[in-house]
Each structure stands twice: as structure tokens, then as C-alpha cells.
Design a protein around this motif. Sequence first.
Motif, short mmCIF file in Angstrom:
data_model
loop_
_atom_site.label_atom_id
_atom_site.label_comp_id
_atom_site.label_asym_id
_atom_site.label_seq_id
_atom_site.Cartn_x
_atom_site.Cartn_y
_atom_site.Cartn_z
N HIS A 1 0.81 -1.21 0.00
CA HIS A 1 0.00 0.00 0.00
C HIS A 1 0.85 1.27 0.00
O HIS A 1 0.34 2.36 -0.27
CB HIS A 1 -0.94 -0.02 1.20
CG HIS A 1 -1.81 -1.24 1.24
ND1 HIS A 1 -2.86 -1.43 0.36
CD2 HIS A 1 -1.76 -2.36 2.01
CE1 HIS A 1 -3.44 -2.61 0.60
NE2 HIS A 1 -2.79 -3.17 1.59
N ASP A 2 2.14 1.13 0.29
CA ASP A 2 3.05 2.29 0.26
C ASP A 2 3.65 2.53 -1.12
O ASP A 2 4.33 3.52 -1.34
CB ASP A 2 4.20 2.09 1.27
CG ASP A 2 3.72 2.21 2.71
OD1 ASP A 2 2.65 2.82 2.92
OD2 ASP A 2 4.40 1.68 3.61
N SER B 1 -5.52 9.65 -8.38
CA SER B 1 -6.38 10.76 -7.97
C SER B 1 -7.05 11.47 -9.14
O SER B 1 -8.01 12.21 -8.97
CB SER B 1 -5.57 11.79 -7.16
OG SER B 1 -4.44 12.24 -7.88
N ASN C 1 -4.95 2.41 -6.01
CA ASN C 1 -5.42 3.05 -4.78
C ASN C 1 -4.84 4.45 -4.61
O ASN C 1 -5.31 5.22 -3.76
CB ASN C 1 -5.05 2.19 -3.57
CG ASN C 1 -5.79 0.87 -3.56
OD1 ASN C 1 -6.96 0.81 -3.91
ND2 ASN C 1 -5.11 -0.19 -3.19
N HIS C 2 -3.81 4.80 -5.39
CA HIS C 2 -3.21 6.12 -5.30
C HIS C 2 -3.55 7.00 -6.51
O HIS C 2 -3.03 8.11 -6.64
CB HIS C 2 -1.68 6.00 -5.18
CG HIS C 2 -1.22 5.45 -3.87
ND1 HIS C 2 -1.44 6.11 -2.69
CD2 HIS C 2 -0.58 4.29 -3.57
CE1 HIS C 2 -0.93 5.39 -1.68
NE2 HIS C 2 -0.42 4.28 -2.20
N LEU D 1 -1.19 10.70 -9.71
CA LEU D 1 -1.06 9.87 -8.52
C LEU D 1 -0.72 10.73 -7.31
O LEU D 1 -0.22 11.85 -7.45
CB LEU D 1 0.03 8.82 -8.72
CG LEU D 1 -0.11 7.91 -9.95
CD1 LEU D 1 1.21 7.23 -10.27
CD2 LEU D 1 -1.20 6.87 -9.71
N ASN D 2 -0.96 10.13 -6.12
CA ASN D 2 -0.56 10.79 -4.87
C ASN D 2 -1.15 12.19 -4.77
O ASN D 2 -0.44 13.17 -4.53
CB ASN D 2 0.97 10.86 -4.78
CG ASN D 2 1.46 10.31 -3.45
OD1 ASN D 2 0.70 9.72 -2.71
ND2 ASN D 2 2.72 10.54 -3.16
N ASN D 3 -2.46 12.30 -4.97
CA ASN D 3 -3.16 13.59 -4.89
C ASN D 3 -2.64 14.60 -5.91
O ASN D 3 -2.57 15.80 -5.62
CB ASN D 3 -3.09 14.16 -3.48
CG ASN D 3 -3.83 13.29 -2.47
OD1 ASN D 3 -4.92 12.81 -2.75
ND2 ASN D 3 -3.23 13.09 -1.31
N VAL E 1 3.48 3.70 -4.81
CA VAL E 1 2.67 4.57 -5.65
C VAL E 1 2.71 4.09 -7.10
O VAL E 1 1.68 3.91 -7.73
CB VAL E 1 3.14 6.03 -5.56
CG1 VAL E 1 2.28 6.94 -6.47
CG2 VAL E 1 3.10 6.53 -4.13
N THR F 1 5.16 6.28 -1.16
CA THR F 1 4.42 7.44 -0.67
C THR F 1 5.33 8.38 0.11
O THR F 1 5.06 9.58 0.18
CB THR F 1 3.26 6.99 0.24
OG1 THR F 1 3.77 6.12 1.27
CG2 THR F 1 2.20 6.24 -0.56
#
Length: 241
Positions: free
Chosen positions: A147-148, A201, A198-199, A212-214, A150, A164
Amino acid sequence: MQYSYLIIDDNEAHVQETLSAFEGFPEYYCVGIAGNKADAVNKILELKPHIVFLEVNPKKKNTGLSLAVITDLYQYLDRLPYFVILTATQKFAFDAIKAGAQDYLLKPLDRFELRKTLFRFQKTNPETVNDTICIRSYGDYQFISLHDIVYLQADNNTTDFYLTSGRKLTAYKTLKHYEANLPLFFYRIHNSYIVNSNHVSRINTGKSLCYLNNGEVSISFSKTFKDNIDTIIRKIAPEYL
């Protein structure tokens, strides 16, 4: 935990009906739709869905071919996905179970019956995916939470992992190796990139960019992997496809 499902049906209205029935089950997402046997077999082998919903129509002469999707897969897989037959009649229940289907739902779909089917599936298919990965560089072994991660980037015969935290780790295996071994929430979107869905955005299909990553990172996706982009969108926001 999220579970993927594939719909095999050549009727668009029936496909939409099945998709609508899943609106109350956010842990399930549609990974693809197939309209014939050849396409169905190919997508099952490629996308590896947890569940397959196969509609059998007694008015069509190729009903046997529909059930043959299941039997044909035994040539390639030791363990088949969880097959659920959708039909308007109980007429094919015996043939479906004999072919290898695990469940049988009558149309139109009743959400309470679908819920029971999904509970039966989860009971017989407990999740066993490890949530860590070992990244090895020579004699250095680093254990990272999936989950870490990206995204991953190919670099010749090595692969760079971007985390992340902002760290970058290099593993001495190819991107193709990780494509085959990472769990289902990782998608290859380019010859050089695999992303953790999951990353994700933002996705801009006009510019072929995945954010990715917001939005801190943007990477390109290629037409070759457009199906995977559609799957990510369907997973996150099914109402927009």
C-alpha cells in the motif's frame, strides 16, 4: 478488500442491469465485459477476475457454447474463478453445476439474493494475498508494504519503486516480472509504468495522463493499455462508464 468480477453477456441492457445491481456493493468492481466465448476466455485469462457472471439465455441456440466457457478454461487453469450463472429459468441449473458453476441466480436480479451469493463467495474464497513485498538489491532485502507503493517504473532490466514517502528503491527484476506477481489493484498503463490504483487521484484521457498521490505525480498511459485505464475508472467511479 476489493473483489473483481467479469460479466459475460451479449445484451447491453442486461449488462447494465447487472452493473446496477452492484451499486450497493462498493467492495466489488467490474474488471471487464465479454460478449462471446472467445472474448470471455481471453479476458478471464488476462484479467483474472475473482467472480464471473455468465448469462445463459434459453432462447438462444448457443447456450451450450456459453456454458462451454467454463469447461474450456480447464485446459488453461488449475483453479477457475467463481462462476455464477444468470438466467430467467431454472432449466439449466443442473447443466450449470455439472459444468463447474458455483452458483445460480434467476433474472431479474434480486439484490438480497445477490448479497447471499457474494457472502457465499467470500466464505469459500478467503483473501490470502500477502500485503508486503521484498525488494532485493544484491544482498540487501527490504520489506515494503504494497500500500506504500505509488508506482513502478522500468529501467532496462531493473525496476524502480516509488513510495508514498518519496523514496525510490531499485529492484533487480523486470517490470514484466512484477506485472505478473503483484495483486489486482496494480495495473500496467504503459510499457514503462505500473500504478497502484489506490493512489490514482485523476485521469485525463485527452492528455493520456494518470495523476497519482493527490496529483503530485503525473505519468503517461498508452493506447495499448487503455483497457486497464478503463478498469481503473470503472473500479473508482463505475457510474462514469
